[in-house]
Structure formats: C-alpha cells, structure tokens
Design a protein around this motif. Structure first.
Motif, PDB file in Angstrom:
ATOM      1  N   MET A 121      -9.226  12.759  16.804  1.00  0.00           N
ATOM      2  CA  MET A 121     -10.530  12.684  16.167  1.00  0.00           C
ATOM      3  C   MET A 121     -10.839  11.234  15.814  1.00  0.00           C
ATOM      4  O   MET A 121      -9.918  10.433  15.622  1.00  0.00           O
ATOM      5  CB  MET A 121     -10.572  13.573  14.919  1.00  0.00           C
ATOM      6  N   PRO A 122     -12.121  10.850  15.714  1.00  0.00           N
ATOM      7  CA  PRO A 122     -12.463   9.456  15.419  1.00  0.00           C
ATOM      8  C   PRO A 122     -12.121   9.089  13.978  1.00  0.00           C
ATOM      9  O   PRO A 122     -12.232   9.907  13.064  1.00  0.00           O
ATOM     10  CB  PRO A 122     -13.976   9.420  15.667  1.00  0.00           C
ATOM     11  N   ARG A 123     -11.704   7.847  13.801  1.00  0.00           N
ATOM     12  CA  ARG A 123     -11.392   7.359  12.454  1.00  0.00           C
ATOM     13  C   ARG A 123     -12.683   7.097  11.684  1.00  0.00           C
ATOM     14  O   ARG A 123     -13.598   6.459  12.206  1.00  0.00           O
ATOM     15  CB  ARG A 123     -10.578   6.079  12.556  1.00  0.00           C
ATOM     16  N   PRO A 124     -12.790   7.590  10.443  1.00  0.00           N
ATOM     17  CA  PRO A 124     -13.998   7.309   9.655  1.00  0.00           C
ATOM     18  C   PRO A 124     -14.180   5.809   9.453  1.00  0.00           C
ATOM     19  O   PRO A 124     -13.218   5.103   9.129  1.00  0.00           O
ATOM     20  CB  PRO A 124     -13.711   8.016   8.314  1.00  0.00           C
ATOM     21  N   ASP A 125     -15.411   5.312   9.670  1.00  0.00           N
ATOM     22  CA  ASP A 125     -15.665   3.885   9.487  1.00  0.00           C
ATOM     23  C   ASP A 125     -15.356   3.453   8.054  1.00  0.00           C
ATOM     24  O   ASP A 125     -14.749   2.411   7.823  1.00  0.00           O
ATOM     25  CB  ASP A 125     -17.124   3.565   9.826  1.00  0.00           C
ATOM     26  N   CYS A 126     -15.788   4.253   7.112  1.00  0.00           N
ATOM     27  CA  CYS A 126     -15.487   4.004   5.699  1.00  0.00           C
ATOM     28  C   CYS A 126     -15.146   5.353   5.073  1.00  0.00           C
ATOM     29  O   CYS A 126     -16.043   6.097   4.683  1.00  0.00           O
ATOM     30  CB  CYS A 126     -16.658   3.353   4.984  1.00  0.00           C
ATOM     31  N   PRO A 127     -13.869   5.702   4.994  1.00  0.00           N
ATOM     32  CA  PRO A 127     -13.501   7.023   4.486  1.00  0.00           C
ATOM     33  C   PRO A 127     -13.899   7.210   3.025  1.00  0.00           C
ATOM     34  O   PRO A 127     -13.948   6.248   2.255  1.00  0.00           O
ATOM     35  CB  PRO A 127     -11.973   7.038   4.640  1.00  0.00           C
ATOM     36  N   ASP A 128     -14.170   8.457   2.669  1.00  0.00           N
ATOM     37  CA  ASP A 128     -14.443   8.766   1.266  1.00  0.00           C
ATOM     38  C   ASP A 128     -13.159   8.723   0.441  1.00  0.00           C
ATOM     39  O   ASP A 128     -13.188   8.440  -0.756  1.00  0.00           O
ATOM     40  CB  ASP A 128     -15.073  10.159   1.141  1.00  0.00           C
ATOM     41  N   ALA A 129     -12.030   9.038   1.099  1.00  0.00           N
ATOM     42  CA  ALA A 129     -10.753   9.068   0.386  1.00  0.00           C
ATOM     43  C   ALA A 129      -9.612   8.798   1.357  1.00  0.00           C
ATOM     44  O   ALA A 129      -9.696   9.133   2.542  1.00  0.00           O
ATOM     45  CB  ALA A 129     -10.548  10.417  -0.304  1.00  0.00           C
ATOM     46  N   VAL A 130      -8.552   8.206   0.835  1.00  0.00           N
ATOM     47  CA  VAL A 130      -7.298   8.071   1.570  1.00  0.00           C
ATOM     48  C   VAL A 130      -6.239   8.836   0.780  1.00  0.00           C
ATOM     49  O   VAL A 130      -6.052   8.599  -0.417  1.00  0.00           O
ATOM     50  CB  VAL A 130      -6.885   6.601   1.748  1.00  0.00           C
ATOM     51  N   LEU A 131      -5.563   9.761   1.465  1.00  0.00           N
ATOM     52  CA  LEU A 131      -4.615  10.675   0.828  1.00  0.00           C
ATOM     53  C   LEU A 131      -3.215  10.360   1.347  1.00  0.00           C
ATOM     54  O   LEU A 131      -2.957  10.465   2.548  1.00  0.00           O
ATOM     55  CB  LEU A 131      -4.993  12.118   1.134  1.00  0.00           C
ATOM     56  N   PHE A 132      -2.317   9.990   0.455  1.00  0.00           N
ATOM     57  CA  PHE A 132      -0.979   9.547   0.828  1.00  0.00           C
ATOM     58  C   PHE A 132       0.073  10.611   0.527  1.00  0.00           C
ATOM     59  O   PHE A 132       0.071  11.227  -0.549  1.00  0.00           O
ATOM     60  CB  PHE A 132      -0.587   8.291   0.036  1.00  0.00           C
ATOM     61  N   ASP A 133       0.989  10.796   1.453  1.00  0.00           N
ATOM     62  CA  ASP A 133       2.239  11.473   1.149  1.00  0.00           C
ATOM     63  C   ASP A 133       3.056  10.512   0.274  1.00  0.00           C
ATOM     64  O   ASP A 133       2.764   9.323   0.198  1.00  0.00           O
ATOM     65  CB  ASP A 133       2.971  11.782   2.461  1.00  0.00           C
ATOM     66  N   PHE A 134       4.115  11.024  -0.384  1.00  0.00           N
ATOM     67  CA  PHE A 134       4.936  10.164  -1.234  1.00  0.00           C
ATOM     68  C   PHE A 134       6.293   9.873  -0.615  1.00  0.00           C
ATOM     69  O   PHE A 134       6.597   8.737  -0.272  1.00  0.00           O
ATOM     70  CB  PHE A 134       5.123  10.794  -2.616  1.00  0.00           C
ATOM     71  N   ASP A 135       7.121  10.904  -0.440  1.00  0.00           N
ATOM     72  CA  ASP A 135       8.487  10.714   0.043  1.00  0.00           C
ATOM     73  C   ASP A 135       8.496  10.199   1.482  1.00  0.00           C
ATOM     74  O   ASP A 135       7.959  10.844   2.387  1.00  0.00           O
ATOM     75  CB  ASP A 135       9.257  12.037  -0.019  1.00  0.00           C
ATOM     76  N   GLY A 136       9.086   9.034   1.681  1.00  0.00           N
ATOM     77  CA  GLY A 136       9.158   8.468   3.019  1.00  0.00           C
ATOM     78  C   GLY A 136       7.882   7.793   3.467  1.00  0.00           C
ATOM     79  O   GLY A 136       7.802   7.307   4.601  1.00  0.00           O
ATOM     80  N   THR A 137       6.889   7.746   2.585  1.00  0.00           N
ATOM     81  CA  THR A 137       5.627   7.081   2.913  1.00  0.00           C
ATOM     82  C   THR A 137       5.351   5.966   1.907  1.00  0.00           C
ATOM     83  O   THR A 137       5.394   4.794   2.249  1.00  0.00           O
ATOM     84  CB  THR A 137       4.459   8.095   2.942  1.00  0.00           C
ATOM     85  N   LEU A 138       5.082   6.333   0.673  1.00  0.00           N
ATOM     86  CA  LEU A 138       4.876   5.318  -0.359  1.00  0.00           C
ATOM     87  C   LEU A 138       6.185   4.842  -0.964  1.00  0.00           C
ATOM     88  O   LEU A 138       6.264   3.732  -1.503  1.00  0.00           O
ATOM     89  CB  LEU A 138       3.977   5.871  -1.471  1.00  0.00           C
ATOM     90  N   CYS A 139       7.212   5.688  -0.877  1.00  0.00           N
ATOM     91  CA  CYS A 139       8.494   5.360  -1.511  1.00  0.00           C
ATOM     92  C   CYS A 139       9.635   5.892  -0.643  1.00  0.00           C
ATOM     93  O   CYS A 139       9.565   7.018  -0.139  1.00  0.00           O
ATOM     94  CB  CYS A 139       8.543   5.993  -2.898  1.00  0.00           C
ATOM     95  N   ASN A 140      10.669   5.083  -0.489  1.00  0.00           N
ATOM     96  CA  ASN A 140      11.783   5.415   0.404  1.00  0.00           C
ATOM     97  C   ASN A 140      12.802   6.312  -0.313  1.00  0.00           C
ATOM     98  O   ASN A 140      13.956   5.934  -0.516  1.00  0.00           O
ATOM     99  CB  ASN A 140      12.431   4.120   0.894  1.00  0.00           C
ATOM    100  N   THR A 141      12.366   7.518  -0.693  1.00  0.00           N
ATOM    101  CA  THR A 141      13.241   8.446  -1.427  1.00  0.00           C
ATOM    102  C   THR A 141      14.107   9.306  -0.522  1.00  0.00           C
ATOM    103  O   THR A 141      15.056   9.936  -0.989  1.00  0.00           O
ATOM    104  CB  THR A 141      12.401   9.407  -2.287  1.00  0.00           C
ATOM    105  N   GLU A 142      13.789   9.374   0.765  1.00  0.00           N
ATOM    106  CA  GLU A 142      14.425  10.355   1.640  1.00  0.00           C
ATOM    107  C   GLU A 142      15.942  10.161   1.748  1.00  0.00           C
ATOM    108  O   GLU A 142      16.699  11.130   1.792  1.00  0.00           O
ATOM    109  CB  GLU A 142      13.795  10.315   3.040  1.00  0.00           C
TER     110      GLU A 142
END
Length: 209
Positions: A1-22
């Motif tokens: 699907m096309p990437r939104p030019d300016c997204p309304d929101a960015v939704l992050f996973d936590f484990d292994g994405t924002l923080c190396n907890t794995e």
C-alpha cells in the motif's frame, strides 16, 4: 500500500523495536525452561520473539521433554516483569529524537505492544518516555492480541484517526501481520539484536538515526 505523505499517527511496537528487550527476555525464558528440566539454546528460542507463548512454547516443551505444561511455564515466567523493572534498558539510538520530532510536526505517536501493561508502563517510566506517547495499547487491553488487528485498530480508535492514515513500526512477522490486517502502512525495524523475517513489511530500516 502507498505510504501516507503525512501520516496522522505513527504507532510503534516496543520490544525489539524501540527497546532491545528481546535478548533479556530470552535469557529469562532459558532460566524458566531450565527449571522445567529443558536446556534450550538461544537460537531455538528466537522463534518466540514477537509470537504468542501459548502457541509457540508447547512444541518446545514437548521436544525437550520438559516437566510441566504451558500453564506451569506461564506461572514461572510471570517474573518476566523483572526484565522491564530491573534490566538495564535503553531506547534505541535516535528513537527519542524521532518521537519528539513527530510530535513537533503534529503527528500523533502511539505504542502498540503484545506485552502486558504492567511491564510496558514500568519500562516506559524507567526510560523517562511515558509522556511522549499519545496512546498506549498493551496485550492485556484488547480481546485478541497480535497477529489479530485489534491492537492497532484500538490505538487508531483512541487517537481518532483512520488506520489507513497510520504508519506502524514493527520488528516481527506477528506484529507486521497485525498492522497489515488493520490497514496500516508498515515500516520494519531491524536494528536490534534479533532480526526476524520482515519481508511482509512495506519498507525496512535498520536505524532511527
């Protein structure tokens, strides 16, 4: 699907994405399985990353003739909280700056995790980033966890945005499937120690810097 030019929101996973907890979580699982009489390598346990324990663990218990059931495993693994409460956690390089930059541009920021809220909220508070999220959806806040779309749909609902106008940042096939089912554009992050199959994402990055 096309990437939104300016997204309304960015939704992050936590484990292994924002923080190396794995890696810390795998060490904990190894200790639990050792208590159950099973010596399992880190490589074999990497399959658990981003997955649902009640699906992924029973075959491991059976293969290694562990003394106990998945219920026994879950009772012992309740100490997973220690990873989030005591392990030396740090945000991935550039992650805090990215969160701040998105919010400065008026883009809402959410966190969508399969991990239970007690663990996630403790970790975010320790890291000093709890206030940087406009919404937080954890595994015990929805009826069906990832790979079902429920967590991402719930986050979009709480933010008052269309999931199709959201970007999801994930590191696992399970998380990617969840975001895909919800209708989000998906960026896979591969900068942490455990890199999974992220081929189903719309694009892949290995750094937030």
């Amino acid at each position: 699907m096309p990437r939104p030019d300016c997204p309304d929101a960015v939704l992050f996973d936590f484990d292994g994405t924002l923080c190396n907890t794995e890696v810390e979580n795998i060490r904990l699982v190894q200790r639990v399985l050792r208590q159950m009489g099973a010596e399992v390598s880190r490589e074999e346990l990497e399959v658990l990353t981003g997955g649902e324990d009640r699906v992924m663990v029973p075959p491991i218990l059976e293969r290694h003739h562990a003394a106990g059931t998945i219920d026994d495993y879950e009772r012992l693994r309740d100490d997973c909280y220690l990873t989030y409460a005591e392990a030396p956690l740090v945000m991935e390089p550039g992650a805090v700056e990215l969160l701040d930059g998105l919010r400065e541009r008026g883009i809402k920021v959410g966190l969508v995790s399969m991990t239970v809220s007690r663990c996630i909220l403790t970790a975010l508070a320790r890291l000093g980033v709890l206030s940087r999220f406009d919404v937080i959806v954890c595994g015990d806040m929805v009826e069906s966890r990832k790979p079902a779309p429920d967590p991402y749909l719930r986050a979009a609902e709480l933010l008052g945005v269309d999931p199709a106008a959201c970007v999801a940042v994930e590191d696992s096939p399970t998380g990617i499937a969840s975001a895909r089912a919800a209708g989000c554009y998906i960026i896979a992050y591969t900068g942490c120690d455990i890199v999974q199959d992220v081929s189903a994402a719309d694009e892949v990055i290995d750094s937030f810097v």
